[in-house]
Scaffold this motif. Structure first.
Motif, PDB file in Angstrom:
ATOM      1  N   GLU A 147       0.131   5.483 -12.146  1.00  0.00           N
ATOM      2  CA  GLU A 147       1.117   6.473 -11.710  1.00  0.00           C
ATOM      3  C   GLU A 147       0.838   6.919 -10.274  1.00  0.00           C
ATOM      4  O   GLU A 147       1.763   7.075  -9.467  1.00  0.00           O
ATOM      5  CB  GLU A 147       1.099   7.678 -12.642  1.00  0.00           C
ATOM      6  N   LEU A 148      -0.441   7.143  -9.971  1.00  0.00           N
ATOM      7  CA  LEU A 148      -0.790   7.578  -8.618  1.00  0.00           C
ATOM      8  C   LEU A 148      -0.588   6.450  -7.608  1.00  0.00           C
ATOM      9  O   LEU A 148      -0.162   6.703  -6.467  1.00  0.00           O
ATOM     10  CB  LEU A 148      -2.240   8.070  -8.587  1.00  0.00           C
ATOM     11  N   ASN A 149      -0.893   5.234  -8.008  1.00  0.00           N
ATOM     12  CA  ASN A 149      -0.685   4.105  -7.096  1.00  0.00           C
ATOM     13  C   ASN A 149       0.791   3.971  -6.731  1.00  0.00           C
ATOM     14  O   ASN A 149       1.137   3.667  -5.576  1.00  0.00           O
ATOM     15  CB  ASN A 149      -1.200   2.808  -7.726  1.00  0.00           C
ATOM     16  N   VAL A 195      -4.147   4.312  -2.310  1.00  0.00           N
ATOM     17  CA  VAL A 195      -4.628   3.729  -3.558  1.00  0.00           C
ATOM     18  C   VAL A 195      -5.498   4.738  -4.304  1.00  0.00           C
ATOM     19  O   VAL A 195      -6.155   5.584  -3.686  1.00  0.00           O
ATOM     20  CB  VAL A 195      -5.425   2.428  -3.280  1.00  0.00           C
ATOM     21  N   SER A 196      -5.457   4.656  -5.624  1.00  0.00           N
ATOM     22  CA  SER A 196      -6.293   5.535  -6.449  1.00  0.00           C
ATOM     23  C   SER A 196      -7.236   4.688  -7.294  1.00  0.00           C
ATOM     24  O   SER A 196      -6.919   3.546  -7.649  1.00  0.00           O
ATOM     25  CB  SER A 196      -5.415   6.408  -7.360  1.00  0.00           C
ATOM     26  N   TYR A 197      -8.389   5.273  -7.590  1.00  0.00           N
ATOM     27  CA  TYR A 197      -9.383   4.584  -8.404  1.00  0.00           C
ATOM     28  C   TYR A 197     -10.014   5.570  -9.380  1.00  0.00           C
ATOM     29  O   TYR A 197     -10.094   6.771  -9.119  1.00  0.00           O
ATOM     30  CB  TYR A 197     -10.519   4.022  -7.542  1.00  0.00           C
ATOM     31  N   VAL A 198     -10.499   5.023 -10.491  1.00  0.00           N
ATOM     32  CA  VAL A 198     -11.457   5.725 -11.333  1.00  0.00           C
ATOM     33  C   VAL A 198     -12.775   4.993 -11.190  1.00  0.00           C
ATOM     34  O   VAL A 198     -12.831   3.764 -11.320  1.00  0.00           O
ATOM     35  CB  VAL A 198     -11.007   5.769 -12.810  1.00  0.00           C
ATOM     36  N   SER A 199     -13.824   5.741 -10.899  1.00  0.00           N
ATOM     37  CA  SER A 199     -15.166   5.167 -10.820  1.00  0.00           C
ATOM     38  C   SER A 199     -15.926   5.547 -12.082  1.00  0.00           C
ATOM     39  O   SER A 199     -16.054   6.732 -12.405  1.00  0.00           O
ATOM     40  CB  SER A 199     -15.906   5.687  -9.584  1.00  0.00           C
TER      41      SER A 199
END
Length: 399
Positions: A254-256, A265-269
């Motif tokens: 959704e964020l991308n 760009v969004s990520y989860v680490s």
């Protein structure tokens, strides 16, 4: 006043300003020792910036790439005869070090879930930075008042479907025992946990930051998650917290889409298991971490929060190469923890662990020490028997 640790369960009720300053100093020195991060971020917003991974992220950005940082958190200020929270003292020490180094650093203390604090943050970005090129989302809270509905949601730490029984440890006393945790009784408990710890607030932040035109082209945003070993799945990944983490991770597409026109760009680490105020509250996890530390230290691959975040920045987000993702699109900084040889050894120790052999087969002393470090205690270079000034101000926050 002389400040001593006062502990109630998994919480330390006091914190030490000089000790927390030493903690921050050591993290800064580590980041400096690794050299500058080429092409690192320059203007950074850290939501949940005062402790744990959020603090380490702020330090990595500021002292790894000279980034200007704005930190948002909810901490109790210091007052005469009443020490502030560790996060308050951490931020005061961080800002002082940043100012001394000529690096911009300002902070906002308040409820990050609220629209009021979001607006205050946006106004500060507009006034001082114009736009930010990195947004770190690292909130850890047991409750959230929804800014749209006004409903107060509280998270619960429970398995789903059936009760869970396994070993746990009182890390202060070193006593290993069995614990049984009853499952959630209704869907409402799961929904409340998702409302507090899921991805909705992260999305609210990015939506409002974008609408205010304070996100730079090419902006990155990162939130933090955890997976862990199968033995913790019932209470963590397959429990109520896990449902919230699934929701957080599912927010990435959704964020991308939201950031597409900014080439953002969004990520989860997914990070390693570490001693934090949050992890100390989860049954089973402190015993697992104490065994994990023993194994990883013996192999020479142990990392703390600052090592994790410096590596996230230098080897993943700003390495100059394409970001390596797992099959579910996540960055994996827990790769060393989840190595097969590490997990096999931890599993063997888990079966053996008793109160009698705990000191020998685990790093329970290291766990205990890191727990007290969170609150500024147990540092060799700090004189805890001397008077200290408990009233410490954060330079950017006016009383």
């Amino acid at each position: 006043m002389i400040i001593e640790p006062r502990v109630r369960g998994f919480i330390c009720l006091t914190s030490h300003p000089e000790g927390t300053a030493e903690n921050v100093k050591q993290q800064i020195e580590y980041v400096k020792s690794k050299g500058k991060i080429a092409n690192g971020p320059k203007k950074v917003l850290v939501i949940g910036a005062s402790t744990g991974f959020g603090l380490a992220s702020r330090i990595s950005a500021a002292f790894g790439s000279d980034a200007a940082t704005i930190g948002v958190f909810f901490e109790k200020p210091a007052a005469p005869r009443k020490p502030g929270t560790a996060g308050w003292y951490n931020t005061a020490a961080f800002e002082k070090q940043a100012i001394d180094a000529g690096i911009y650093a300002k902070s906002i203390n308040g409820d990050a879930f609220s629209d009021e604090i979001k607006k205050q943050t946006i106004d500060l970005i507009k006034q001082d930075l114009g736009q930010v090129d990195l947004v770190i989302y690292s909130l850890a809270s047991p409750r959230r008042t929804h800014p749209k509905t006004g409903v107060a949601h509280s998270s619960v730490l429970k398995p789903i479907s059936q009760a869970f029984t396994n070993k746990t440890v009182d890390f202060h006393a070193g006593i290993v025992s069995d614990i049984t945790i009853q499952p959630v009784e209704n869907q409402e408990d799961i929904d409340n946990t998702i409302a507090v710890m899921g991805g909705e607030d992260w999305k609210f932040w990015i939506e409002q930051l974008k609408a205010a035109d304070v996100l730079a082209p090419g902006v990155k945003t990162v939130a933090y998650s955890y997976i862990g070993p199968e033995l913790t799945y019932p209470i963590y990944r397959n429990g109520t917290i896990g449902k919230a983490k699934d929701n957080l991770e599912n927010t990435v597409p959704e964020l991308n889409e939201l950031l597409k026109d900014l080439r953002g760009v969004s990520y989860v680490s997914v990070n390693k298991a570490l001693v934090t105020q949050s992890s100390s509250a989860i049954p089973v996890v402190p015993l697992y971490i104490s065994l994990l530390y023993k194994v990883m230290k013996a192999k020479g691959i142990h990392e703390g929060t600052i090592e994790q975040m410096q590596r996230l920045f230098s080897e993943h987000l700003y390495s100059g190469n394409a970001v390596s993702l797992d099959e579910k699109g996540r960055i994996r900084v827990d790769d060393l923890e989840m190595r097969e040889d590490v997990q096999q050894e931890v599993a063997k120790l888990w079966e053996q662990a008793t109160s009698e052999n705990l000191e020998e087969i685990s790093d329970i002393r290291g766990y205990r020490n890191e727990f007290f470090h969170l609150f500024g205690f147990n540092f060799e270079d700090v004189d805890y028997e001397s008077e200290t000034n408990e009233v410490v101000e954060i330079p950017s926050i006016k009383a």
